[in-house]
Design a protein around this motif. Sequence first.
Motif, PDB file in Angstrom:
ATOM      1  N   THR A  92       0.865  -1.179   0.000  1.00  0.00           N
ATOM      2  CA  THR A  92       0.000   0.000   0.000  1.00  0.00           C
ATOM      3  C   THR A  92       0.900   1.226   0.000  1.00  0.00           C
ATOM      4  O   THR A  92       1.871   1.292   0.755  1.00  0.00           O
ATOM      5  CB  THR A  92      -0.937   0.016   1.227  1.00  0.00           C
ATOM      6  OG1 THR A  92      -0.171  -0.223   2.399  1.00  0.00           O
ATOM      7  CG2 THR A  92      -2.017  -1.043   1.112  1.00  0.00           C
ATOM      8  N   THR A  94      -0.392   4.582  -0.016  1.00  0.00           N
ATOM      9  CA  THR A  94      -0.967   5.756   0.646  1.00  0.00           C
ATOM     10  C   THR A  94      -1.675   5.331   1.931  1.00  0.00           C
ATOM     11  O   THR A  94      -2.038   4.165   2.101  1.00  0.00           O
ATOM     12  CB  THR A  94      -1.998   6.464  -0.265  1.00  0.00           C
ATOM     13  OG1 THR A  94      -3.119   5.599  -0.464  1.00  0.00           O
ATOM     14  CG2 THR A  94      -1.392   6.850  -1.607  1.00  0.00           C
ATOM     15  N   LYS A  95      -1.874   6.306   2.795  1.00  0.00           N
ATOM     16  CA  LYS A  95      -2.610   6.032   4.034  1.00  0.00           C
ATOM     17  C   LYS A  95      -4.038   5.603   3.725  1.00  0.00           C
ATOM     18  O   LYS A  95      -4.590   4.746   4.406  1.00  0.00           O
ATOM     19  CB  LYS A  95      -2.622   7.267   4.939  1.00  0.00           C
ATOM     20  CG  LYS A  95      -1.295   7.550   5.577  1.00  0.00           C
ATOM     21  CD  LYS A  95      -1.372   8.771   6.474  1.00  0.00           C
ATOM     22  CE  LYS A  95       0.000   9.081   7.044  1.00  0.00           C
ATOM     23  NZ  LYS A  95       0.000  10.272   7.898  1.00  0.00           N
ATOM     24  N   LYS A  96      -4.611   6.183   2.676  1.00  0.00           N
ATOM     25  CA  LYS A  96      -5.981   5.841   2.282  1.00  0.00           C
ATOM     26  C   LYS A  96      -6.066   4.370   1.873  1.00  0.00           C
ATOM     27  O   LYS A  96      -6.985   3.660   2.261  1.00  0.00           O
ATOM     28  CB  LYS A  96      -6.446   6.754   1.148  1.00  0.00           C
ATOM     29  CG  LYS A  96      -7.869   6.547   0.720  1.00  0.00           C
ATOM     30  CD  LYS A  96      -8.273   7.508  -0.381  1.00  0.00           C
ATOM     31  CE  LYS A  96      -9.696   7.224  -0.818  1.00  0.00           C
ATOM     32  NZ  LYS A  96     -10.115   8.104  -1.906  1.00  0.00           N
ATOM     33  N   GLU A  97      -5.107   3.908   1.066  1.00  0.00           N
ATOM     34  CA  GLU A  97      -5.075   2.493   0.657  1.00  0.00           C
ATOM     35  C   GLU A  97      -4.908   1.576   1.863  1.00  0.00           C
ATOM     36  O   GLU A  97      -5.572   0.556   1.964  1.00  0.00           O
ATOM     37  CB  GLU A  97      -3.912   2.234  -0.309  1.00  0.00           C
ATOM     38  CG  GLU A  97      -4.115   2.734  -1.704  1.00  0.00           C
ATOM     39  CD  GLU A  97      -2.883   2.483  -2.576  1.00  0.00           C
ATOM     40  OE1 GLU A  97      -1.773   2.226  -2.030  1.00  0.00           O
ATOM     41  OE2 GLU A  97      -3.027   2.543  -3.802  1.00  0.00           O
ATOM     42  N   LEU A  99      -5.673   2.224   5.027  1.00  0.00           N
ATOM     43  CA  LEU A  99      -6.894   2.257   5.825  1.00  0.00           C
ATOM     44  C   LEU A  99      -7.996   1.406   5.190  1.00  0.00           C
ATOM     45  O   LEU A  99      -8.691   0.655   5.876  1.00  0.00           O
ATOM     46  CB  LEU A  99      -7.378   3.705   6.007  1.00  0.00           C
ATOM     47  CG  LEU A  99      -8.568   3.912   6.907  1.00  0.00           C
ATOM     48  CD1 LEU A  99      -8.289   3.413   8.320  1.00  0.00           C
ATOM     49  CD2 LEU A  99      -8.952   5.379   6.947  1.00  0.00           C
ATOM     50  N   LYS A 100      -8.118   1.476   3.863  1.00  0.00           N
ATOM     51  CA  LYS A 100      -9.108   0.663   3.159  1.00  0.00           C
ATOM     52  C   LYS A 100      -8.796  -0.824   3.316  1.00  0.00           C
ATOM     53  O   LYS A 100      -9.689  -1.636   3.575  1.00  0.00           O
ATOM     54  CB  LYS A 100      -9.145   1.031   1.679  1.00  0.00           C
ATOM     55  CG  LYS A 100     -10.192   0.279   0.878  1.00  0.00           C
ATOM     56  CD  LYS A 100     -10.207   0.755  -0.567  1.00  0.00           C
ATOM     57  CE  LYS A 100     -11.327   0.139  -1.348  1.00  0.00           C
ATOM     58  NZ  LYS A 100     -11.066  -1.185  -1.834  1.00  0.00           N
TER      59      LYS A 100
END
Length: 161
Positions: A92, A94-97, A99-100
């Motif tokens: 992953t 990014t933090k968004k990836e 977290l998802k």
Amino acid sequence: MKKSNDNFIDLFVNLFRRFKILKPLISIYDKYKEGILYLFFGALTTLVNIISYTILAKLIHIDYLVSNVIAWILSVLFAYVTNKKYVFESKTTTKKELLKEISSFFVARILSLLLDMVVMYIGISLLHINDIVIKILSNVLVIIANYFMSKLFIFNKEKKN
């Protein structure tokens, strides 16, 4: 030769590549690496779950359902790290990836926790089967369900691309 993505298991297997007698086993590992690692870490996750449950329920005398939830939390944390890093080699960026991925993993594991709880309840409270026997049976079912959820929905490399 060490590649940048080699993990400790690949490094261990690579130590034995020079032995011709082990070539068939190495070929099987190379071909079925993901499944083999999933089973290996699934077994370790199951041990974390069962040992945690046993300590909580039998030694500390916490209610079996509460013990089961605590054992589940500990084993899910262990499973996420090992599945991400070693089994599915998820990257992953990014933090968004991240977290998802984490949230998807925990949602899937909540679904398998429900399966685990139902099997435990039916086996212990309704059928009066030994709780450790049911715990082992339940874990086999959970491992199978978790593999398919992880493979198809959480760490699906094709879906990420």
